[in-house]
Motif scaffolding. Structure first.
Motif, PDB file in Angstrom:
ATOM      1  N   PHE A   1      -5.538  19.319  -4.817  1.00 48.76           N
ATOM      2  CA  PHE A   1      -4.506  18.330  -5.113  1.00 48.76           C
ATOM      3  C   PHE A   1      -4.988  16.963  -4.618  1.00 48.76           C
ATOM      4  O   PHE A   1      -5.463  16.824  -3.487  1.00 48.76           O
ATOM      5  N   TRP A   2      -4.833  15.955  -5.485  1.00 49.87           N
ATOM      6  CA  TRP A   2      -5.255  14.595  -5.155  1.00 49.87           C
ATOM      7  C   TRP A   2      -4.045  13.664  -5.109  1.00 49.87           C
ATOM      8  O   TRP A   2      -3.221  13.661  -6.014  1.00 49.87           O
ATOM      9  N   TYR A   3      -3.955  12.897  -4.043  1.00 46.21           N
ATOM     10  CA  TYR A   3      -2.934  11.863  -3.891  1.00 46.21           C
ATOM     11  C   TYR A   3      -3.612  10.513  -4.089  1.00 46.21           C
ATOM     12  O   TYR A   3      -4.593  10.203  -3.380  1.00 46.21           O
ATOM     13  N   GLY A   4      -3.115   9.678  -5.008  1.00 43.65           N
ATOM     14  CA  GLY A   4      -3.730   8.381  -5.281  1.00 43.65           C
ATOM     15  C   GLY A   4      -2.917   7.223  -4.719  1.00 43.65           C
ATOM     16  O   GLY A   4      -1.691   7.211  -4.795  1.00 43.65           O
ATOM     17  N   SER A   5      -3.622   6.235  -4.142  1.00 44.49           N
ATOM     18  CA  SER A   5      -2.962   5.049  -3.564  1.00 44.49           C
ATOM     19  C   SER A   5      -3.454   3.795  -4.266  1.00 44.49           C
ATOM     20  O   SER A   5      -4.621   3.703  -4.650  1.00 44.49           O
TER      21      SER A   5
ATOM     22  N   SER B   1       0.828  -1.201   0.000  1.00 44.44           N
ATOM     23  CA  SER B   1       0.000   0.000   0.000  1.00 44.44           C
ATOM     24  C   SER B   1       0.861   1.249   0.000  1.00 44.44           C
ATOM     25  O   SER B   1       1.514   1.549   0.974  1.00 44.44           O
ATOM     26  N   HIS B   2       0.856   1.992  -1.130  1.00 41.95           N
ATOM     27  CA  HIS B   2       1.655   3.204  -1.257  1.00 41.95           C
ATOM     28  C   HIS B   2       0.944   4.205  -2.149  1.00 41.95           C
ATOM     29  O   HIS B   2       0.132   3.846  -3.004  1.00 41.95           O
ATOM     30  N   THR B   3       1.262   5.480  -1.949  1.00 45.26           N
ATOM     31  CA  THR B   3       0.785   6.524  -2.854  1.00 45.26           C
ATOM     32  C   THR B   3       1.583   6.442  -4.147  1.00 45.26           C
ATOM     33  O   THR B   3       2.814   6.441  -4.132  1.00 45.26           O
ATOM     34  N   ASN B   4       0.884   6.401  -5.283  1.00 45.16           N
ATOM     35  CA  ASN B   4       1.585   6.208  -6.553  1.00 45.16           C
ATOM     36  C   ASN B   4       1.146   7.171  -7.650  1.00 45.16           C
ATOM     37  O   ASN B   4       1.526   7.018  -8.808  1.00 45.16           O
ATOM     38  N   SER B   5       0.314   8.187  -7.276  1.00 46.58           N
ATOM     39  CA  SER B   5      -0.033   9.177  -8.298  1.00 46.58           C
ATOM     40  C   SER B   5      -0.339  10.507  -7.628  1.00 46.58           C
ATOM     41  O   SER B   5      -0.678  10.570  -6.447  1.00 46.58           O
ATOM     42  N   ILE B   6      -0.215  11.583  -8.423  1.00 48.45           N
ATOM     43  CA  ILE B   6      -0.513  12.943  -7.955  1.00 48.45           C
ATOM     44  C   ILE B   6      -1.316  13.631  -9.052  1.00 48.45           C
ATOM     45  O   ILE B   6      -1.048  13.455 -10.251  1.00 48.45           O
TER      46      ILE B   6
ATOM     47  N   ALA C   1      11.103  11.050 -12.635  1.00 51.96           N
ATOM     48  CA  ALA C   1      10.307  12.236 -12.955  1.00 51.96           C
ATOM     49  C   ALA C   1       8.836  11.865 -13.018  1.00 51.96           C
ATOM     50  O   ALA C   1       8.475  10.676 -13.069  1.00 51.96           O
ATOM     51  N   LEU C   2       7.977  12.890 -12.998  1.00 52.38           N
ATOM     52  CA  LEU C   2       6.553  12.659 -13.184  1.00 52.38           C
ATOM     53  C   LEU C   2       6.261  12.388 -14.657  1.00 52.38           C
ATOM     54  O   LEU C   2       6.763  13.083 -15.548  1.00 52.38           O
ATOM     55  N   VAL C   3       5.446  11.356 -14.900  1.00 53.50           N
ATOM     56  CA  VAL C   3       5.063  10.983 -16.258  1.00 53.50           C
ATOM     57  C   VAL C   3       3.547  10.824 -16.282  1.00 53.50           C
ATOM     58  O   VAL C   3       2.907  10.668 -15.225  1.00 53.50           O
ATOM     59  N   PRO C   4       2.919  10.890 -17.472  1.00 55.85           N
ATOM     60  CA  PRO C   4       1.464  10.781 -17.546  1.00 55.85           C
ATOM     61  C   PRO C   4       0.949   9.515 -16.838  1.00 55.85           C
ATOM     62  O   PRO C   4       1.552   8.440 -16.946  1.00 55.85           O
ATOM     63  N   TYR C   5      -0.170   9.658 -16.116  1.00 49.97           N
ATOM     64  CA  TYR C   5      -0.774   8.516 -15.439  1.00 49.97           C
ATOM     65  C   TYR C   5      -1.117   7.446 -16.464  1.00 49.97           C
ATOM     66  O   TYR C   5      -1.637   7.721 -17.540  1.00 49.97           O
ATOM     67  N   GLY C   6      -0.783   6.195 -16.134  1.00 50.02           N
ATOM     68  CA  GLY C   6      -0.996   5.082 -17.038  1.00 50.02           C
ATOM     69  C   GLY C   6       0.266   4.645 -17.734  1.00 50.02           C
ATOM     70  O   GLY C   6       0.332   3.539 -18.273  1.00 50.02           O
TER      71      GLY C   6
ATOM     72  N   ASN D   1      -3.147  16.664 -15.981  1.00 49.02           N
ATOM     73  CA  ASN D   1      -3.101  17.028 -14.553  1.00 49.02           C
ATOM     74  C   ASN D   1      -3.149  15.790 -13.649  1.00 49.02           C
ATOM     75  O   ASN D   1      -3.549  15.877 -12.499  1.00 49.02           O
ATOM     76  N   HIS D   2      -2.756  14.649 -14.179  1.00 52.23           N
ATOM     77  CA  HIS D   2      -2.724  13.384 -13.431  1.00 52.23           C
ATOM     78  C   HIS D   2      -1.451  12.636 -13.821  1.00 52.23           C
ATOM     79  O   HIS D   2      -1.273  12.296 -15.003  1.00 52.23           O
ATOM     80  N   PHE D   3      -0.575  12.391 -12.830  1.00 45.81           N
ATOM     81  CA  PHE D   3       0.757  11.881 -13.137  1.00 45.81           C
ATOM     82  C   PHE D   3       1.153  10.743 -12.188  1.00 45.81           C
ATOM     83  O   PHE D   3       0.605  10.591 -11.089  1.00 45.81           O
ATOM     84  N   GLN D   4       2.124   9.962 -12.673  1.00 39.09           N
ATOM     85  CA  GLN D   4       2.797   8.942 -11.874  1.00 39.09           C
ATOM     86  C   GLN D   4       4.297   9.180 -11.945  1.00 39.09           C
ATOM     87  O   GLN D   4       4.756  10.126 -12.603  1.00 39.09           O
TER      88      GLN D   4
END
Length: 497
Positions: free
Chosen positions: A41-45, A24-29, A98-103, A90-93
Motif C-alpha cells: 500500500f502506497w500513501y502519496g503526499s 503538506s498532506h497525504t492526498n492519494s492511496i 469517496a475515492l475517485v481515480p487519481y487525477g 489501483n491509484h485513487f484520490q
C-alpha cells in the motif's frame, strides 16, 4: 531509556522535514500486488520536500473478507510514482466523499511512503492511517507532523477491493525484498540518546575550559616581573569518572597595573561520558590579560581570556530496541573567549570582597564520522553547539594568619543563548536514508559554582596553593535525567623571577 526520551519525539517529528508544513498532506492511496498474496500500500503526499516515513497503516478485512486487523509502520519510500500504480485501477484520490481515480482531483502526489501486507486473499479491506500519538502507534506518546496527515477522512480510512489480479498478478514476483534492518522509531531514539550523551561530554569539557578562562593565572612575581607555575588538576563528573591533567602557566607584569599570561594544560586520562569515550587529548592552550586599578586587589579589574582544546572521541550509539550499537571515531574541538569585570572592596584590613560579572562564548564542533562493526552503519554529519554564558557572583579573600591567603567564591553561570545544529547523516535504514534530528532548545540553563582556595607564601618569591571548585548543573530536560555535579581540585606551585 526509551520511555524517558519518548516525550521528546515531537522534536524528532521534524525528522527530515523542510519547507512549509501548512501545505503538506497525504492526498492519494494506492496498492500494488507483488504476488503470492503480498500487496504494498502506497500513501502519496503533495509535499515534495518530504523524505521520511511516519505513522502506520492498519488493514482489516470487511464485508465478509476474513483478515484480522494488522498494524504495520510505513517503512518504504519513493520520491517518484511507484511502479505499478495506475489511475482508477489501483491509484485513487478523494473528492471529499469517496475515492475517485487519481487525477480526477487537481492535486498531485510528489512522494510516497509504503507498507507491505502479506497473506491476503481477494476481497474488501478497510485501511486506516495510524498517526504518531495514537494508542496503536509504534510511538503512542509522539506528536505527528503535517507531512503525512491525511487530507480528509476518506484518505484517512476507506474500503478498497483487492481483486485476484491485484493479489496475484500473472507473472509477478516480489519486486522489493523484505526489509529486516533496524526500525525507524528505534533508530531515531538511539540517535537522540547518543546526541544527549555528546551534550554531557561537552559539559564535562566546558567545566574545564571555563575554569581556565576565568581562573588560570600566575601572581607570584619576582624582580623581573615574571611568574611561572606548575599545577596538577583532577576533574570529576559524578557518575562519569575522572580526568587528570598537568598545567603550566607563565605570566609577565610589565607595569604594576597590567599582567599578560599564557597557559597550557595536558590531560593524562580518558574519561567515559555515557556512550562517549575520550581517547586522547591535544593540549588545551590559552592566554589572558588583566588590567587592575590597584595591586592590593581593591578597585576595578578587567580580565580578558581565550582558550581552546581538541579531543579524540569514540562514540558508540545506544542499542535501543532493534537499533544497532554502531561505533565510530571522531574528534571534538572546543574554544572559548570572553571578559570579566570585577571590583574589590576592602571590608576590614586585609579582607576584600569582590563582586564580578562576566560574559563568555564557548563553541564546540564534533566532526562527522562513519560507524563500523554493524550491518546498517550510519554516517554522521558535523555537529556544532555555540553557547553564550553570563557569569556573576562574589569572592571574599583575606589573610587569616601570616603568609596564608584564602579566597572563597560563590557564583552562577547562566546560558543566555545556545545555538545547536541538528544531528544529520545518511544510512541504508529505511526512512533514515537522509536524516536530520532537531533537538530541543537548552537556553536558560544555570549552573551554581562554589570555590575555595588557599595559598602559602614560601618566601623567596615562591608560593604553594590549592583550589577546589564545585559546579552543579540542574537537570536539563531530555539531555540529563538527573542533576550533574563536577568537582575540580588543583594544587599549584608558583615561583617569580
Amino acid at each position: 531509556m526509551f520511555k524517558k526520551i519518548a516525550p521528546l519525539l515531537w522534536a524528532i517529528a521534524l525528522f527530515l522535514s523542510s519547507g512549509s508544513p501548512v501545505t503538506s498532506h497525504t492526498n492519494s492511496i494506492g496498492y500494488v500486488g507483488e504476488g503470492s498474496g503480498t500487496v504494498v500500500f502506497w500513501y502519496g503526499s503533495w509535499h515534495s520536500n518530504t523524505t521520511f516515513n511516519e505513522g502506520s497503516l492498519q488493514l482489516v478485512g470487511s464485508n465478509g473478507t476474513a483478515y484480522n486487523a494488522v498494524v504495520t509502520p510505513f517503512n518504504l519510500f519513493s520520491a517518484t510514482l511507484p511502479t505499478g500504480l495506475t489511475a482508477g485501477t489501483n491509484h485513487f484520490q478523494s473528492n471529499g466523499t469517496a475515492l475517485v481515480p487519481y487525477g480526477t482531483v487537481q492535486t498531485v502526489s510528489y512522494v510516497y511512503q509504503g507498507v507491505r501486507f502479506t497473506n491476503l486473499q481477494p476481497g474488501t479491506y478497510t485501511f486506516t492511517y495510524i498517526p504518531l500519538g495514537h494508542a496503536l502507534s509504534y510511538d503512542p506518546t509522539g506528536t505527528p507532523t503535517l507531512d503525512w496527515q491525511p487530507a480528509d477522512n476518506v484518505i484517512l480510512s476507506s474500503d478498497v477491493t483487492l481483486t485476484a489480479a491485484i493479489i496475484s498478478p500473472p507473472g509477478t514476483a516480489p519486486t522489493l525484498p523484505p526489509y529486516s534492518g533496524p526500525g525507524l522509531a528505534y533508530t531515531v531514539a538511539s540517535l537522540v540518546s547518543t546526541a544527549y550523551d555528546q551534550y554531557n561530554a561537552y559539559q564535562h569539557r566546558l567545566a574545564s575550559l571555563m575554569l581556565g578562562l576565568t581562573s588560570y593565572q600566575c601572581d607570584t612575581f619576582g624582580e623581573h616581573g615574571v611568574c611561572t607555575s606548575v599545577a596538577a588538576k583532577s576533574s570529576t563528573t559524578v557518575g562519569d569518572g575522572s580526568d587528570f591533567a598537568g598545567i603550566v602557566t607563565v605570566a609577565w607584569r610589565p607595569i604594576n597595573h597590567v599582567i599578560v599570561g599564557a597557559f597550557i594544560e595536558q590531560s593524562t586520562t580518558n574519561p567515559t561520558i555515557g556512550s562517549v569515550q575520550f581517547r586522547s587529548h591535544e593540549p588545551t592552550v590559552g592566554a589572558y590579560a588583566t588590567l587592575q586599578e590597584n595591586t592590593n586587589q581593591t578597585g576595578a579589574k578587567l580580565r580578558l581570556a581565550y582558550a581552546r582544546s581538541s579531543d579524540s572521541l569514540r562514540i558508540t550509539r545506544a542499542a535501543i530496541g532493534t537499533a544497532e550499537a554502531g561505533t565510530g571515531l571522531t574528534s571534538m574541538g572546543t574554544s572559548g573567549y570572553g571578559a570579566e569585570l570585577s571590583y574589590g572592596i576592602e571590608l576590614v584590613e586585609g579582607w576584600v570582597a569582590t563582586p564580578y560579572v562576566g560574559a563568555w562564548n564557548i563553541s564546540t564542533e564534533r566532526r562527522g564520522y562513519t560507524e563500523t562493526n554493524v550491518s546498517y552503519p550510519i554516517t554522521h554529519g558535523d555537529a556544532t553547539l555555540d553557547t553564550t554564558t553570563v557569569t556573576y557572583g562574589a569572592r571574599l579573600s583575606g589573610s587569616p594568619i601570616e603568609n596564608i591567603t584564602t579566597t572563597f567564591g560563590i557564583g552562577f553561570e547562566s546560558d543566555v543563548s545556545s545555538k545547536q545544529s541538528a544531528a544529520t547523516g545518511t544510512s541504508n535504514i529505511l526512512g533514515a536514508q537522509n536524516f536530520s534530528v532537531t533537538l530541543p532548545s537548552i537556553n536558560g540553563s544555570t549552573r551554581a559554582v562554589v570555590s575555595a582556595s588557599v595559598a602559602y607564601d614560601l618566601g623567596s618569591n615562591q608560593s604553594l596553593g590549592a583550589t577546589a571548585v564545585v559546579r552543579h548543573t540542574p537537570q536539563v530536560e531530555g539531555y540529563m535525567q538527573q542533576d550533574n555535579t563536577n568537582v575540580i581540585a588543583l594544587v599549584k606551585y608558583s615561583v617569580g623571577f
